[in-house]
Every structure is written in C-alpha cells, then in structure tokens.
Design an enzyme around this catalytic site. Structure first.
Site, PDB file in Angstrom:
ATOM      1  N   HIS A  21       0.814  -1.216   0.000  1.00 15.45           N
ATOM      2  CA  HIS A  21       0.000   0.000   0.000  1.00 15.45           C
ATOM      3  C   HIS A  21       0.848   1.267   0.000  1.00 15.45           C
ATOM      4  CE1 HIS A  21      -2.697   3.157   1.222  1.00 15.45           C
ATOM      5  NE2 HIS A  21      -2.145   3.252   2.402  1.00 15.45           N
ATOM      6  N   GLU A  63      -7.299 -12.534 -10.112  1.00 13.44           N
ATOM      7  CA  GLU A  63      -6.101 -12.314  -9.300  1.00 13.44           C
ATOM      8  C   GLU A  63      -5.757 -13.505  -8.412  1.00 13.44           C
ATOM      9  OE1 GLU A  63      -6.808  -8.749  -7.017  1.00 13.44           O
ATOM     10  OE2 GLU A  63      -8.957  -9.150  -6.958  1.00 13.44           O
ATOM     11  N   ASP A  76      -1.797  -9.353  -6.830  1.00 13.20           N
ATOM     12  CA  ASP A  76      -2.310 -10.483  -6.060  1.00 13.20           C
ATOM     13  C   ASP A  76      -2.123 -11.804  -6.792  1.00 13.20           C
ATOM     14  OD1 ASP A  76      -3.002  -9.381  -3.653  1.00 13.20           O
ATOM     15  OD2 ASP A  76      -5.077  -8.971  -4.192  1.00 13.20           O
ATOM     16  N   CYS A  80      -4.164  -4.604 -14.953  1.00 14.28           N
ATOM     17  CA  CYS A  80      -4.158  -3.342 -14.213  1.00 14.28           C
ATOM     18  C   CYS A  80      -3.220  -3.370 -13.011  1.00 14.28           C
ATOM     19  CB  CYS A  80      -5.566  -2.984 -13.744  1.00 14.28           C
ATOM     20  SG  CYS A  80      -6.285  -4.181 -12.596  1.00 14.28           S
TER      21      CYS A  80
END
Length: 590
Positions: A193, A434, A458, A505
C-alpha cells in the site's frame, strides 16, 4: 559519516533533504511501584497526559483537515472519544491505586482493550484497534517524556524525507506534499500500500529498508533514490551535486516522455494498445485525465475508506465517482468495488485475522455486508449517468460470488427506481482475475461477466505463496515465474474465446520489461499510473508485436523466472537500445 541503506525501489525520483524520523510504535514500559503518598500525583499525571493528548489531537485534526479534507481527518475524532471514555480512566486509575506507575497502568489497560477489541465478533469493533494503538502510542509518549510528533509537524517547504516503520491510516491522512519530499519505510514492498500511495502522490519512495528507523538518529541529511531503492546518509556535497545532476537529467527525460503523452499507443507494426490510468484518489482525476490515457482502467475505491472512522455514505461516494467520470469526459472509467483487507485496511483493519490476505476481504466482506455493498453499488449506478462507468469486482473465486453481486445490483436498480433517482441500470459488470482459481476456472466465469482485468499484484502473491508486503521475500516475488505467465495467457485465451476485453491493471503493467512480456502474450489493454502513461507509450511505440511475441514464447518455455527475464530483456534492449530507461534500472524490481 556517510553510509548507504539499501531497500526496495517503490516510487521513482530523487529527493535531497533532512530526515524526519517518526518512530510511531508502542514504546516499552517498565513496571514501576509507587508509594501510597505518590498515588494522587500519579493520577494527576494520567489526567494531564489525557488532556495534552486530546489537545494534540485537536491540532492534528485541524491541520490534517486543511490538506486531506474533513472526512479523512475525522479519524482523530474517534481517537479523542477514546480518551473521553470514563471506563478507560477508571480502569487506569484502579491500577495506579494498586501502587502502579501511571505509564504502566495505562499500558496494561490499553493492551487489554486492544486484545478485547481484536477478538470481537463485530467488524466495527475490530476496526477500532488501530485507533486504540494510536492513542496508546500518543499517551505513553507523553507519560514517558518521549517526542510527540506527527507528519503534520513538518513545515511547508521543508523538503523533508519521512522515515518511519510503515504508513498507518492515521499517518497517511497527514501527509502534505508541500512539506514531505520523499518517503522511506522499514516495511513494505513494491506492491504494498505505501508504495502504491507514494506513486499516486508523485513522491519518491524506498521501502523494505528493515531497520532505517533504528539506524538513523533523526538529525541526518539524506539522499533518497526511489529508482535505485536506496538512501545515502549524510552525503558529501559532491554526492549531492551528482544526484542533483541526475535528478535534473531524469526531469529532462520525463519532459521528453511527456511529449509522447498525447501520441497514439501504436506499435511499430501497427497494433493499437489501449492504455488507461489507475486512479487512487478522486483528487487525481483531473491530472490523470490529461496524462494521455484512454480512460481509467482501475479506480481504487478503498481509499475512500482507509483511515476513516465511518464508511462514506451514498452521496459522498456518488460525488467522488462522478468527479472522476466527468474528468474523463466519456472515456471508459472502470471502478473497482471495495477491496478492503490485506494491506488496505480501514481504521484498525481486521487484526484478529492471522493471515488477512487469505481472510475476510474484498468481495467476501462486501457480500457478507450487503447494506454496505449496496450503498456503493447505488452510488456507482448514479454516477454512471455522467459517463462510461464499468463496475469491477475484486478477488472473485467462484461464479456464485458474481451472481450474488449481480442480484444485489438488481436490487439497487429497483431501489433507485422507487426513489426516482437518475441512474443507469445497464452498467457492465466485470471481475478481477487475481488468483489461480479464477484464472483456471475463467471459462466458468466468462459467460456471466462483461470483461476480465488481471490484477498481477495479487495473482503473483497467491500463485507463488509469497506475501507481497513481506520485504524478506521481495526477491521471490517475481511476475516472470512461468506459472504466473501461463495463468495470464490462460485468462487471455478464455476471454478472447468469449469475446471479452482482457486488461492488466496490476503493477506488472507499469514495468517496461513486464509490459513487453504482456504485449508478447497477447494483452492489448494496460492500465498504469498516470505518471507512467508516457513511458509506456515510449515502450509500445518502439517495439513490434512479433518481436514481443517471440520473446514471450521463449520466456514461457524458459522454466525459470531468471531465464524468462533474460529472454525478455534481450528482446526489449534490442528494440530500445542503450536508452536511459534501460540503463537506470527501470527494468529491475520485478
């Protein structure tokens, strides 16, 4: 004395400035026995610390509100309310009356509260643990005479480099780009993050430094090199000049790339690639819309939630989505529903889960809390009247999840109709692929969705069983593992057979070598950070699909990630030559 600390490249760029060291962690507290006559004074110390902490929270809230907004700054209201809780005061005073020093008394109460809240069955109670931890740190710092500071203490124009263990929600909402020039953290990886946030903010960042907060004293001057993943401590003037010259060169190269922003993303052999932007915050929409992107391939909505004491209501979400949709003026905007959990936590997250990446997160949480999910879906349907909105579901594993989401979407259509709201009911519904399960079973999912978007962050994590946020495993987190490449190819083949658009993405799309591999595998739609759009156009316009396909085929057959990288690197260097984007390490950090 000059020394270099090496971490992981997280966001490109060079920053030179003073270190702003923030050790935001619960300090150790020794057990201190006090005589009876000191008890009243210790209770007074406790009350004084509470009062000073609340005053400090008011200051922090006001300053955070000015540059992050009222909704984000509201996290500090929750923390102030904790200090107003009479049960907290009573419990701490009880320990002091048993001849315990105020700091240990408070420490024991907070440890007990955090444990109790972490084990609570109600999610909203578990989400308070982060706030309790922040209060724990702040009050103990005052009682122990430790520095009590926050990122908002950095004055505008300071050009400081924030060094901390990790960025919590309460720290994130305080970041001011006019004061902070770069970010360095002990924890994190390129796909964590903090790294994604730094790239979104346009701040150079190095993560995974492991022990920078303990090795630095706080008075040093630093060079932070976000492209190479290192910081230089107390550099010489010669070093500073060298890095400043390099920063100037990178700026000039970036300006050169900007000239490509509005050129077509077409390969040398005439294949057009759809290139869209990832958007983390509604405030980024206008700038992202002028990046040269064909639309938004991924709007992350969890940043409306992270660090918030309460969930945003329907109108607030509608305004946020509408802002992005209108900024892109008719171009497609793919909005992902809340992907909360893992390393993207609301205030406090879900700390009772031993492995949150495999726990109650993303679509699982949304389907289990239909009222929360439907609030978001209604806001999305309303925003869709302003442009080309497409809804994307994260972490889909089974067809049942897609059908449950579609049922809730139909209920939202009925509810908005009854309310007389303007909305679009024909919004395309797609999914993120993912996990290996989604890729392997893509043929069972395809008939019920409108598009696939491969989330490589992921997908790599779950395929290789490597925690994407664990700096110790960074070298093992490689998107070029043959298993990952084969799952991407499998997803693309299924999507093509069913007439679906298939995009990528994840962060893989933003890396030149990775993008080259994706083009060779057959991907024709990429979504990258707005800052990365010109660079990707440079890559696309310099290669031939037939060459990329040849390199990707060799990579698929190579057997190891290292050999796959060698095959792809050879092909890309043959196309680009000895360009700075190859020389300066943009092909590293796989």
């Amino acid at each position: 004395m000059e020394r270099t600390l090496v971490g992981i490249p997280a966001a490109p760029g060079i920053a030179v400035g003073p270190v702003y060291l923030l050790r935001w962690e619960v300090p150790e507290v020794r057990y201190r026995i006090i005589p009876d006559e000191v008890i009243p004074r210790e209770i007074e110390r406790l009350h004084d610390a509470f009062a000073r902490a609340k005053d400090r929270l008011r200051q922090v809230r006001e300053r955070a509100e000015r540059h992050a907004g009222d909704d984000e700054a509201a996290i500090f209201d929750v923390q102030a309310s904790i200090l107003d809780d009479a049960d907290l005061t009573t419990a701490a005073e009880a320990y002091v009356r048993q001849n315990m020093g105020a700091e240990k008394a408070f420490d024991l109460v907070m440890l007990d509260w955090r444990r109790h809240f972490a084990l609570a069955s109600a999610p909203m109670l578990r989400e308070r643990v982060g706030d309790l931890t922040d209060v724990h740190i702040r009050v103990l710092s005052l009682l122990l005479g430790l520095p009590d500071h926050d990122p908002v203490d950095v004055p505008k124009g300071a050009g400081a480099i924030l060094v901390t263990h990790d960025l919590t929600p309460s720290l994130t909402v305080q970041l001011d780009r006019e004061a902070i020039a770069g970010i360095a953290t002990d924890a994190g990886t390129r796909t964590s993050h903090v790294a994604i946030l730094a790239r979104s903010l346009g701040l150079p960042a190095v993560v995974g430094l492991r022990d920078a907060t303990t090795r630095l004293a706080g008075a040093e001057r630093l060079i932070l090199d976000g492209s190479a993943g290192m910081i230089v401590v107390n550099p010489s003037e010669e070093d500073i000049e060298t890095y400043r010259a390099r920063a100037l060169r990178e700026l000039q190269e970036q300006k050169s790339l900007q000239a490509l922003a509005h050129e077509d993303a077409v390969t040398l052999d005439g294949v057009r690639i759809t290139l869209r932007a990832n958007v983390d915050l509604p405030e980024e929409a206008e700038a992202a819309a002028h990046s040269g992107a064909d639309g938004v391939g991924l709007m992350r909505t969890e940043f409306l939630v992270v660090g918030r004491p309460t969930m945003p209501d329907e109108d607030e979400q509608y305004r946020a989505y509408r802002r992005v949709v209108e900024a892109f003026a008719g171009r497609p905007v793919v909005i992902r529903t809340f992907d909360i959990g893992g390393d993207k936590l609301p205030s406090g997250g879900f700390p009772s889960e031993p492995n949150p990446f495999l726990g109650w997160r993303a679509i699982r949480m949304c389907l289990d809390q239909p009222d929360l999910f439907k609030t978001q879906l209604r806001a999305l349907l309303r925003a869709a009247v302003h442009g080309d909105v497409r809804i994307m579901l994260p972490l889909i594993i089974t067809l049942d999840e897609v059908r449950q989401a579609r049922t809730l979407l139909l209920e939202c259509v009925q509810e908005l109709t009854v309310r007389g709201e303007r909305f679009r009911g024909d919004v395309p519904l797609g999914i993120m692929v993912e996990t290996p399960a989604a890729a392997i079973a893509a043929d069972s999912l395809a008939p019920d969705v409108s598009f696939f978007s491969i989330g490589t962050n992921d997908l790599v994590q779950y395929t290789l069983a490597v925690d994407r946020g664990n700096a110790n495993l960074n070298s093992r987190f490689t998107a070029l593992h043959p298993a990952v490449l084969r799952l991407i190819k499998r997803t693309l083949e299924v999507g093509t057979d069913h007439g679906l658009d298939v995009a990528v993405c994840g962060e893989m799309a933003s890396q030149p070598l990775m993008a080259f591999a994706l083009l060779g595998l057959g991907i024709r739609s990429l979504s990258v950070s707005p800052q990365g759009v010109p660079l990707m156009k440079r890559i696309i316009r310099a290669v031939r699909i037939e060459d990329a396909a040849r390199s990707a085929t060799a990579a698929l057959a190579s057997g190891t990630a290292a050999r796959a990288e060698m095959e792809l690197r050879r092909g890309l260097v043959a196309a680009l030559g000895d360009e700075p984007l190859v020389r300066d390490g943009l092909l590293t950090g796989l």
